[in-house]
Every structure is written in structure tokens, then in C-alpha cells.
Design a protein around this motif. Structure first.
Motif, PDB file in Angstrom:
ATOM      1  N   UNK A  98     -10.572 -13.247  -3.471  1.00  0.00           N
ATOM      2  CA  UNK A  98     -11.389 -13.890  -2.437  1.00  0.00           C
ATOM      3  C   UNK A  98     -10.759 -13.751  -1.044  1.00  0.00           C
ATOM      4  N   UNK A  99      -9.514 -13.367  -1.021  1.00  0.00           N
ATOM      5  CA  UNK A  99      -8.833 -13.163   0.257  1.00  0.00           C
ATOM      6  C   UNK A  99      -9.333 -11.873   0.911  1.00  0.00           C
ATOM      7  N   UNK A 100      -9.298 -11.773   2.248  1.00  0.00           N
ATOM      8  CA  UNK A 100      -9.758 -10.551   2.939  1.00  0.00           C
ATOM      9  C   UNK A 100      -8.881  -9.354   2.559  1.00  0.00           C
ATOM     10  N   UNK A 101      -9.534  -8.298   2.103  1.00  0.00           N
ATOM     11  CA  UNK A 101      -8.831  -7.120   1.614  1.00  0.00           C
ATOM     12  C   UNK A 101      -8.537  -6.192   2.790  1.00  0.00           C
ATOM     13  N   UNK A 102      -7.254  -5.898   2.957  1.00  0.00           N
ATOM     14  CA  UNK A 102      -6.856  -4.987   4.017  1.00  0.00           C
ATOM     15  C   UNK A 102      -6.852  -3.543   3.538  1.00  0.00           C
ATOM     16  N   UNK A 103      -6.351  -3.319   2.361  1.00  0.00           N
ATOM     17  CA  UNK A 103      -6.192  -1.954   1.867  1.00  0.00           C
ATOM     18  C   UNK A 103      -6.063  -1.999   0.344  1.00  0.00           C
ATOM     19  N   UNK A 104      -6.567  -0.985  -0.251  1.00  0.00           N
ATOM     20  CA  UNK A 104      -6.390  -0.820  -1.686  1.00  0.00           C
ATOM     21  C   UNK A 104      -5.961   0.624  -1.932  1.00  0.00           C
ATOM     22  N   UNK A 105      -4.748   0.767  -2.512  1.00  0.00           N
ATOM     23  CA  UNK A 105      -4.217   2.112  -2.722  1.00  0.00           C
ATOM     24  C   UNK A 105      -3.294   2.106  -3.929  1.00  0.00           C
ATOM     25  N   UNK A 106      -3.485   3.127  -4.830  1.00  0.00           N
ATOM     26  CA  UNK A 106      -2.634   3.301  -6.021  1.00  0.00           C
ATOM     27  C   UNK A 106      -2.624   2.069  -6.917  1.00  0.00           C
TER      28      UNK A 106
END
Length: 573
Positions: A144-152
Motif C-alpha cells: 500500500x506504500x507508494x512504489x518508487x521502483x521495482x527491479x530484480x
């Protein structure tokens, strides 16, 4: 107004000094304004961009540090196997041993990772933490927290309230979630790692270059995932790099993973500095203009006062040509000109006096000439001669005598003017010699030598006859002799008329008395015109460089020369 500035020294001085002040001031002001504006803007932008890059680098290091902390749990097979055993075993003693072992690892990670705060292992399904380094809330909805980046397989979350159970101040932290799967036991969990409470406070500088700034974090799609100004920049809104409707400054730095860090500022500090500079420049400009006007007034007074003195002196000379005390200005250049003016004034006064003296002398000469034009004794003697000749019945001689006498009387009366040509003066001398040769019993000769170039030169009437008369009366004294008359031109302009005799001569003291008006030798004889009269007449018409020159030697003779200069150094009548 323009004509006043153009046609007066005061106006021109004011215009020149104002232009000499305004033009450089305007050029310097424009250049300094442009330089100042460019310097401030470039310095501000480059400085903020540099700070932004540093903050971006620091944030990237924080995320890497959190990722490294999670890797020490998620990629360590020993730890992960123990965690899987913890999730599947029912042996409480074994669970306790595993719990202590994992907590020791978490403590070590917290110790070696400067940015790591809460570390928790969260159940995938129920989102509940089952092992954590600090007491946290019972359920963690991390996504639910704001997603900054998703990688690997790792999700990085923008700042959000910490899961610390005792976070009463709602301190915001960064966090990440790494999923760990065990395909053997078919279990999975998340390694959840938060930054410590001081990370966000130390990361962003809220005041840069004296200007408050607001930080924003953007994901790869430029959506706002963190905002320090939610009123203007709400979460999940699209961020515009430029917004013409709002006057602010916006700066963006992008990471290698695509997320961005933005800074927004109003620019009031820059404008304040610019306004402050403008205020100082206007103050200096006004002071410069006032100083220019003051200098223009001083310069005008410096020039006007000497000009006014010149004007008054010239008016005084024109209206009242008399002595006036000299005034000095104590300014070298003006005093030099004024000194020349005073010298010129003295020269003019001297010339006026000289002209007045000469005019008076001419008047006196003319009056004296009228008084002595005809000597009654001369007429009486001539008539006696005529009577004697008549008695002797020499009628031809009488006719000749009367003829010469009539010509002399006509020439002496001077009814044709004050000046005659040299030839006319010579003709009169010939008549006079013919008349005197009949009258006197002694014999004398007169030799005439006249340069042809001088016969048409104009000279005063009756100036040569007194010299011949003086030679006959005083030179021979009833004995025979020779009189030489020569007339020659002067190279510089004018003529010389010389009358010489080979008579008795005279001493030096008698030479000077001949030219003195009341001297013993100045009494009138014959036609009644003395040498002093001729001398003064010549000088009255031609100046002091002209006149009579007398040379005499006892027993040898006398030479009298009339010098008339009409060239350089002489004067025209």
C-alpha cells in the motif's frame, strides 16, 4: 529647452556631463545587470543541480544499502533454510533457537548497515511479521506504500510512515520488500527492510542558497510518489517539468533505474537579491546624476565667472576707455588670456593716445603751415628786386622773375591738396633756384639727381624747398658753392631726398637746434618754413621712423636727408 541646452555654455556643460555620466552608467548597469542576473541564475541553477545530484546519489546509496541488508538474509542459504524450518516445524525449542539465530544476524546487519532500521520477515499471505529486529505493528501492508521502483524482484518504496510500533511522530522512512520462495516446502516470505529514522532528515536540505525548497520523488512514469508539498503536488499526480501558470523553479535529476528526484523552489531569494542589487544601482545612479549636476554647476561657475569678468572688462573699454585696476582670476589659463587682454588694452590705449597726438600734431602743423605759407619779408625783398631790375630796363629778366615768383606763390598756397608728386616738388625747386639765382649776387650751382622710379611718389607739399633754402642761406653765406639734390627709392618702401652743400658746415650743437621748434636756428627765413616744421610734418604723416637726418662737418659742408618710410615699420598718410 533644447535650444537653451544647445546655445549656452551652461546647457552644453550640463548635457555633456549628464551624458558622460548616464551613458557609462547605463552601459555599466546593463552589463552588470546581465552579468549579475546570469551569474545568479547560473550559480543558483548549477548549485541546486549539483546538490540535487548529491541527494540523488545519497538516496541511491541508501536504497543500495537497504538492498544489501536484505540480501544478507534472502540470499544466505543457511539463514533461509532456517527460516523455512521455522515456518514448518512445530518444535518450539527449535523455533526459539532459529529465532535467536536470525535475530543475531539481524543485529549484525543493523550494526554493519548505517542506513538500515527495522528488519522484518513478513508472511506472504497474512502480511504479518513473524521475526523482526524491532517491535513493529501486527500487520504490514507494504504494497500500500507508494512504489518508487521495482527491479530484480525487489520493490522499493518511497518515504512512508515507519512500521515501528512506537512511531508516534509518524516518522517517514524508505523501505524495500524482497520475496523469498522455497519451492521444496512451497513456502514464501518477504524480507522487509526500512531505513532508520534519521535517514530522510539527513538526506534532503530544505533550504538551499537561502531559499526554501520542496523535494519530490517520481517513478519512471513521472508520477509523484513522495511530496513535501501535498497541496501543490499530491501523490500519484503527473509532474510537469515546466508550468507556465506558476512562477517557480523546477529541477530534476534521474537515476540509472529511471526514478527521479525533483526540487521545486519559488526563486524569491534570487529575486530578492536581484531587487536588492537594483535598489543599490538606482541609489548609486541617482547619486551619480546629482553629482554630475553639481559638477556641471561648478564647471559652469568656473567658466562663467572668467567670462563675466571678460565681458565687464570689454564693456568698460568700450564705454569708458580709462584706467581700471586689473582683476585676476587665479586660474592659470584664464589669467594668461586676461593678461594678454590687459596688454592689448594698454596697447590700444597707447595707440589711441598716439593717434590723438599725431592728429593734434597734424593740426598744429597745418595751422603753422598756414601761418607761415607767405613771408611778408620775402615778398618785400622780391618786389625790391623787381624794382631794381625794372630800373635797369631789363624787361626780359622782369618777366622771368615774375613768372618764377608766381609759380612759387601758387605752389606755396597749396590749393591742389596737402600731397603732391615728386616731379611737382622738383619743378617747384627749379623755380625757386631760378628765382634765387637772379636775386643773389653770388653764384651757386644746384645738381639734381632724381631716380625715375620716384617721380610719381606722393609726398607732402613743400618739404624739399626748405632744405635747399637752408643750404643757400646758411651754407654759403654770400659765397659761391654747389648744392646737390638726390631722390632715391628705399628697398623696404618709401624714398629718401637728400640735399647736400659744400659750404661752411656747422658744429654738433647747432645740428640739434635746427630740428627744435624754438631753437636759435629755427627762425624763419626766405619762404618762412623751418627745418623743424618739415621734420614734424614728416613724422606726423609717416611715424617716428621717418623724418630728417642731418650730418655736417665744419669747413666741408652739410647734408640733410628726408627719410619717408611707407613699407614695414612705416605708415601711410
Amino acid at each position: 529647452m533644447l535650444s537653451m541646452l544647445r546655445d549656452s555654455i551652461k546647457g552644453r556643460l550640463i548635457a555633456i556631463l549628464l551624458l558622460s555620466s548616464i551613458v557609462p552608467l547605463a552601459l555599466l548597469g546593463g552589463l552588470s545587470y546581465y552579468s549579475f542576473h546570469s551569474f545568479m541564475e547560473n550559480k543558483l541553477k548549477s548549485g541546486i543541480n549539483e546538490n540535487l545530484k548529491k541527494e540523488l546519489t545519497s538516496l541511491d546509496n541508501i536504497l543500495k544499502n537497504l538492498n544489501f541488508a536484505s540480501q544478507q538474509l534472502a540470499l544466505d542459504k543457511t539463514i533461509t533454510s532456517r527460516i523455512q524450518e521455522y515456518l514448518t516445524t512445530d518444535d518450539q525449542i527449535r523455533k526459539t533457537d532459529i529465532l535467536l539465530s536470525v535475530l543475531d544476524r539481524m543485529s549484525l546487519i543493523n550494526y554493519t548497515s548505517p542506513f538500515a532500521g527495522v528488519i522484518a520477515l513478513v508472511d506472504e499471505k497474512e502480511k504479518r511479521p513473524f521475526i523482526q529486529s524491532y517491535p513493529i505493528i501486527d500487520k504490514i501492508d507494504m504494497f500500500d506504500n507508494p512504489l518508487l521502483l521495482e527491479a530484480n524482484g525487489v520493490s522499493y518504496f518511497a518515504p512512508h510512515p515507519s512500521t515501528d510500533k512506537y512511531n508516534n511522530d509518524h516518522t517517514q522512512v524508505f523501505s524495500l520488500a524482497r520475496k523469498v520462495n522455497d519451492y521444496g516446502t512451497k513456502t514464501s516470505f518477504y524480507v522487509y527492510t526500512e531505513s532508520n529514522f534519521n535517514t530522510l532528515k539527513r538526506l534532503f536540505e530544505n533550504v538551499q542558497y537561502g531559499e526554501p525548497v520542496k523535494h519530490l520523488l517520481l517513478n519512471a512514469d513521472n508520477q509523484i510518489v513522495y511530496s513535501e508539498d501535498l497541496a501543490r503536488f499530491p501523490l500519484h499526480a503527473k509532474f510537469k517539468t515546466e508550468d507556465k501558470s506558476v512562477k517557480d523553479l523546477r529541477f530534476i535529476a534521474e537515476s540509472d533505474q529511471g526514478w527521479k528526484l525533483a526540487v521545486v523552489m519559488k526563486g524569491d531569494a534570487f529575486q530578492k537579491e536581484l531587487n536588492s542589487w537594483l535598489g543599490k544601482f538606482v541609489t548609486v545612479g541617482l547619486f551619480t546624476l546629482m553629482l554630475s549636476l553639481l559638477l556641471a554647476y561648478i564647471c559652469w561657475r568656473t567658466i562663467y565667472r572668467p567670462l563675466n569678468v571678460f565681458r565687464r572688462e570689454i564693456e568698460w573699454v568700450g564705454d569708458n576707455p580709462s584706467y581700471r585696476p586689473q582683476k585676476w582670476l587665479r586660474l592659470r589659463e584664464f589669467d594668461e588670456v586676461l593678461g594678454r587682454f590687459y596688454a592689448m588694452k594698454e596697447r590700444v590705449f597707447d595707440l589711441l593716445k598716439e593717434i590723438e597726438r599725431r592728429e593734434k600734431a597734424r593740426s598744429n602743423v597745418e595751422v603753422e603751415k598756414l601761418k607761415h605759407q607767405i613771408n611778408p619779408h620775402f615778398i618785400h625783398n622780391t618786389l625790391n628786386t623787381v624794382q631794381v631790375i625794372a630800373k635797369m630796363n631789363k624787361q626780359n629778366e622782369i618777366v622771368k622773375l615774375i613768372t618764377h615768383f608766381t609759380r612759387i606763390l601758387h605752389y606755396n598756397l597749396g590749393k591742389e591738396g596737402t600731397h603732391v608728386r615728386v616731379r611737382e616738388e622738383v619743378d617747384n625747386i627749379n623755380d625757386y633756384i631760378a628765382l634765387q639765382s637772379i636775386r643773389y649776387s653770388h653764384q651757386f650751382e644746384v645738381a639734381m639727381k632724381v631716380d625715375p622710379s620716384t617721380v610719381d611718389v606722393m609726398i607732402p607739399r613743400f618739404v624739399l624747398q626748405p632744405l635747399v633754402e637752408n643750404a643757400i642761406y646758411h651754407g654759403f653765406r654770400n659765397r659761391n658753392g654747389t648744392v646737390s639734390v638726390s631722390i632715391e627709392p628705399l628697398p623696404e618702401g618709401g624714398i629718401t631726398m637728400c640735399v647736400s652743400d659744400n659750404g661752411e658746415g656747422m658744429p654738433e650743437e647747432r645740428l640739434q637746434s635746427l630740428l627744435e621748434e624754438k631753437g636759435p636756428e629755427s627762425r624763419s627765413v626766405g619762404m618762412g618754413i623751418g627745418l623743424s616744421f618739415v621734420h614734424r610734418l614728416i613724422q606726423a604723416y609717416y611715424g617716428p621712423s621717418s623724418g630728417l637726418r642731418i650730418e655736417s662737418r665744419l669747413g666741408i659742408g652739410t647734408s640733410i636727408t628726408i627719410v619717408i618710410r611707407t613699407g614695414k615699420g612705416g605708415e601711410q598718410p
